[in-house]
Design a protein around this motif. Structure first.
Motif, mmCIF file in Angstrom:
data_model
loop_
_atom_site.group_PDB
_atom_site.id
_atom_site.type_symbol
_atom_site.label_atom_id
_atom_site.label_comp_id
_atom_site.label_asym_id
_atom_site.label_seq_id
_atom_site.Cartn_x
_atom_site.Cartn_y
_atom_site.Cartn_z
ATOM 1 N N ALA A 1 0.841 -1.207 0.000
ATOM 2 C CA ALA A 1 0.000 0.000 0.000
ATOM 3 C C ALA A 1 0.876 1.258 0.000
ATOM 4 O O ALA A 1 1.981 1.253 0.536
ATOM 5 C CB ALA A 1 -0.912 -0.004 1.221
ATOM 6 N N GLU A 2 0.370 2.326 -0.633
ATOM 7 C CA GLU A 2 1.071 3.609 -0.623
ATOM 8 C C GLU A 2 0.727 4.384 0.653
ATOM 9 O O GLU A 2 -0.448 4.514 0.982
ATOM 10 C CB GLU A 2 0.630 4.456 -1.832
ATOM 11 C CG GLU A 2 1.046 3.859 -3.153
ATOM 12 C CD GLU A 2 0.545 4.678 -4.343
ATOM 13 O OE1 GLU A 2 -0.105 5.721 -4.129
ATOM 14 O OE2 GLU A 2 0.801 4.251 -5.486
ATOM 15 N N GLN A 3 1.748 4.867 1.339
ATOM 16 C CA GLN A 3 1.527 5.708 2.525
ATOM 17 C C GLN A 3 1.979 7.129 2.213
ATOM 18 O O GLN A 3 3.173 7.377 2.049
ATOM 19 C CB GLN A 3 2.300 5.138 3.725
ATOM 20 C CG GLN A 3 2.233 6.024 4.958
ATOM 21 C CD GLN A 3 0.816 6.167 5.500
ATOM 22 O OE1 GLN A 3 0.165 5.190 5.823
ATOM 23 N NE2 GLN A 3 0.314 7.397 5.563
ATOM 24 N N THR A 4 1.021 8.055 2.109
ATOM 25 C CA THR A 4 1.352 9.464 1.872
ATOM 26 C C THR A 4 1.842 10.092 3.174
ATOM 27 O O THR A 4 1.190 9.972 4.206
ATOM 28 C CB THR A 4 0.111 10.220 1.363
ATOM 29 O OG1 THR A 4 -0.291 9.644 0.123
ATOM 30 C CG2 THR A 4 0.404 11.699 1.155
ATOM 31 N N THR A 5 3.005 10.762 3.127
ATOM 32 C CA THR A 5 3.549 11.381 4.344
ATOM 33 C C THR A 5 3.583 12.904 4.253
ATOM 34 O O THR A 5 3.782 13.567 5.258
ATOM 35 C CB THR A 5 4.974 10.881 4.646
ATOM 36 O OG1 THR A 5 5.808 11.189 3.522
ATOM 37 C CG2 THR A 5 5.002 9.381 4.890
#
Lengths: 190, 190
Positions: B65-69
């Motif tokens: 999954a992509e985790q936006t920071t």
């Protein structure tokens, strides 16, 4: 003060005469173990540089517990930077973890120092650029790591630190209970 | 470019001649929606300033999954700063959320710019000092707030942002599932 002189020259070129002028903007402060340098509700007057010892920053949670969010060892800066910049009252505490010697600079002197010594603009640009990069990584780790991974990662990055900091403070910083930290340590030893 | 000129003068005193010289270190780049400006494993060559549009930074978690920071709207800087400083490969992505126009500066040009234009040392010192202060607050909030409180806080700070960013990206940034975000929003409407 030798430590500040050595530290500065890692980042910028500065001669002894200018260094002597720069130091006049700072004061040396001795603090006792558990002494508060800043308390919630006080004007955030100073930025602190640790010459010797260790400081921490914490806030008091709604349930009354202290949450440590930052430690500062020798050559690290620590402040409630948001309220320091705006010269507002702080919403956190800065406290000596052990008997410490620090340099402090008031906001007024910080502004004067930067105006009088462009080399210090360059120094603080590097310091805050490094801090921004370190914060970006820390925020990523807060998303990425399980609690056990956080401990292992911190132990790998700062092995001396783990020995030096009281375990209940380390647990607070990592977002654990002290009991959970003991469990992880016992598991790793077994 | 008008936006960069206006932005710079909020932080430093700079005349038109020096501004013209400063801009020669930058390039303007147009990017399409969902275009990657940086991908994991690539050399982190550039620091980006958003003239128009919106970029985000994310990493890919072990589960894929992509985790936006981080998000960057107009006048915000975004980079994998740690790998930019060290000129290493990145361990994250920078992607256009919408069609965007950005300024970019290479690391080599950044070093030259700072050496040639001390006013830019002062500018970047201010930018990174503000970023450090903002990161300190964000880290505190990650300890302090429940998931619902995080959303409310973010909505109060950045009301326009909530309207503009796709909800699944906002959910990722706040550490929610999109379903959980829908639940909070439904609850707040009721």
């Amino acid at each position: 003060m030798e430590i500040f002189w050595t530290h500065l020259r890692k980042f910028v070129e500065i001669d002894e005469a200018e260094y002597a002028a720069v130091t006049t903007y700072f004061e040396v402060l001795e603090c006792k173990k558990k002494e508060n340098l800043l308390a919630e509700g006080e004007l955030s007057k100073f930025n602190y540089f640790v010459l010797n010892g260790c400081l921490r920053k914490f806030f008091v949670k709604q349930n009354g517990a202290e949450q440590t969010t930052q430690f500062a060892l020798e050559t690290w800066w620590i402040a409630d930077l948001f309220s320091f910049e705006k010269q507002q009252v702080a919403d956190c505490y800065i406290q000596a973890v052990e008997k410490s010697t620090v340099l402090r600079i008031s906001y007024q002197n910080y502004v004067k120092l930067l105006a009088a010594h462009p080399v210090m603009e360059s120094y603080f640009r590097k310091i805050y650029q490094i801090n921004t990069a370190a914060s970006e990584r820390r925020i990523r780790y807060l998303y990425e790591f399980s609690r056990e991974e956080s401990y292992l990662h911190f132990r790998n990055l700062f092995p001396d630190f783990i020995q030096r900091i009281p375990q209940y403070l380390l647990a607070s910083y990592l977002g654990f209970t002290p009991e959970y930290l003991s469990e992880i340590r016992a598991k790793l030893r077994s």
